[in-house]
Design a protein around this motif. Sequence first.
Motif, PDB file in Angstrom:
ATOM      1  N   TYR A  53       0.827  -1.205   0.000  1.00 41.41           N
ATOM      2  CA  TYR A  53       0.000   0.000   0.000  1.00 41.41           C
ATOM      3  C   TYR A  53       0.863   1.256   0.000  1.00 41.41           C
ATOM      4  O   TYR A  53       0.563   2.217  -0.713  1.00 41.41           O
ATOM      5  N   PHE A  84      -3.943  -5.113  -5.336  1.00 41.72           N
ATOM      6  CA  PHE A  84      -4.333  -6.521  -5.220  1.00 41.72           C
ATOM      7  C   PHE A  84      -3.424  -7.252  -4.237  1.00 41.72           C
ATOM      8  O   PHE A  84      -3.895  -8.005  -3.386  1.00 41.72           O
ATOM      9  N   GLN A  85      -2.131  -7.032  -4.347  1.00 41.21           N
ATOM     10  CA  GLN A  85      -1.192  -7.684  -3.434  1.00 41.21           C
ATOM     11  C   GLN A  85      -1.403  -7.224  -1.992  1.00 41.21           C
ATOM     12  O   GLN A  85      -1.201  -7.993  -1.062  1.00 41.21           O
ATOM     13  N   LYS A  87      -4.205  -6.584  -0.793  1.00 36.75           N
ATOM     14  CA  LYS A  87      -5.563  -7.034  -0.443  1.00 36.75           C
ATOM     15  C   LYS A  87      -6.519  -5.856  -0.231  1.00 36.75           C
ATOM     16  O   LYS A  87      -7.406  -5.903   0.611  1.00 36.75           O
ATOM     17  N   GLU A  88      -6.339  -4.821  -1.011  1.00 32.08           N
ATOM     18  CA  GLU A  88      -7.222  -3.653  -0.979  1.00 32.08           C
ATOM     19  C   GLU A  88      -8.310  -3.840  -2.042  1.00 32.08           C
ATOM     20  O   GLU A  88      -8.443  -3.057  -2.982  1.00 32.08           O
ATOM     21  N   TYR A  89      -9.105  -4.889  -1.880  1.00 36.49           N
ATOM     22  CA  TYR A  89     -10.081  -5.281  -2.891  1.00 36.49           C
ATOM     23  C   TYR A  89     -11.169  -4.240  -3.105  1.00 36.49           C
ATOM     24  O   TYR A  89     -11.566  -3.989  -4.241  1.00 36.49           O
ATOM     25  N   VAL A 115     -10.483  -9.947  -8.320  1.00 37.49           N
ATOM     26  CA  VAL A 115     -11.057  -9.653  -7.002  1.00 37.49           C
ATOM     27  C   VAL A 115     -12.315 -10.489  -6.788  1.00 37.49           C
ATOM     28  O   VAL A 115     -12.489 -11.110  -5.731  1.00 37.49           O
ATOM     29  N   GLU A 118     -11.374 -14.032  -6.224  1.00 35.46           N
ATOM     30  CA  GLU A 118     -10.783 -14.174  -4.888  1.00 35.46           C
ATOM     31  C   GLU A 118     -11.872 -14.205  -3.810  1.00 35.46           C
ATOM     32  O   GLU A 118     -11.751 -14.920  -2.821  1.00 35.46           O
ATOM     33  N   ARG A 119     -12.918 -13.438  -4.020  1.00 33.43           N
ATOM     34  CA  ARG A 119     -14.030 -13.372  -3.058  1.00 33.43           C
ATOM     35  C   ARG A 119     -15.071 -14.478  -3.285  1.00 33.43           C
ATOM     36  O   ARG A 119     -16.098 -14.477  -2.624  1.00 33.43           O
TER      37      ARG A 119
END
Length: 168
Positions: A53, A84-85, A87-89, A115, A118-119
């Motif tokens: 981030y 994405f890495q 995890k800020e979807y 995303v 992944e969800r």
Amino acid sequence: MVLFRFFLLILLIFLTPKNYLYSKNKPEEIGIQYHPQSILGFTKRLISQKDYYRGYKELQRLNSFYPGYIREDIFYASEMFLLFQGKEYAEILQKKTNSDNCNVQLINIIFKTDVYLERSEYRKADLMLNVGGCLDYSHDLKMFIYKRRLVSNLLLNRIDETRKSLVE
């Protein structure tokens, strides 16, 4: 009274030692941290430390200081990768692109599909993959879309469509 303050200010400026008024750095050293290569190097270091981030924010800083320094599609792919890495979807799904660049539009679709996959939101991922005309222009990103369609079909139990796409 105003004249007295003015003379006092002038007197203070002339009597103050130079090292308090001027930076001790050489003029060419000032701002070296704002050089595009310095920002990019710092961004790479953050990424290597898995601080995605902060790397994303540094990349945005680079783009604000030097717009166009990194090609638009590469910049956008880097942004999305870091989000994405990290995890800020939610931020990926909220990100809008106003670009006419087909690569940017496809990169947007690819990461948003990832995303959703992944969800475990397979239907939304499938809807995301209904790409329009841009796929005809971008040969570089066709394989990424193809792989996600294949995975989406498998996860939605569309065996016949999966077989058909594998034959093509």
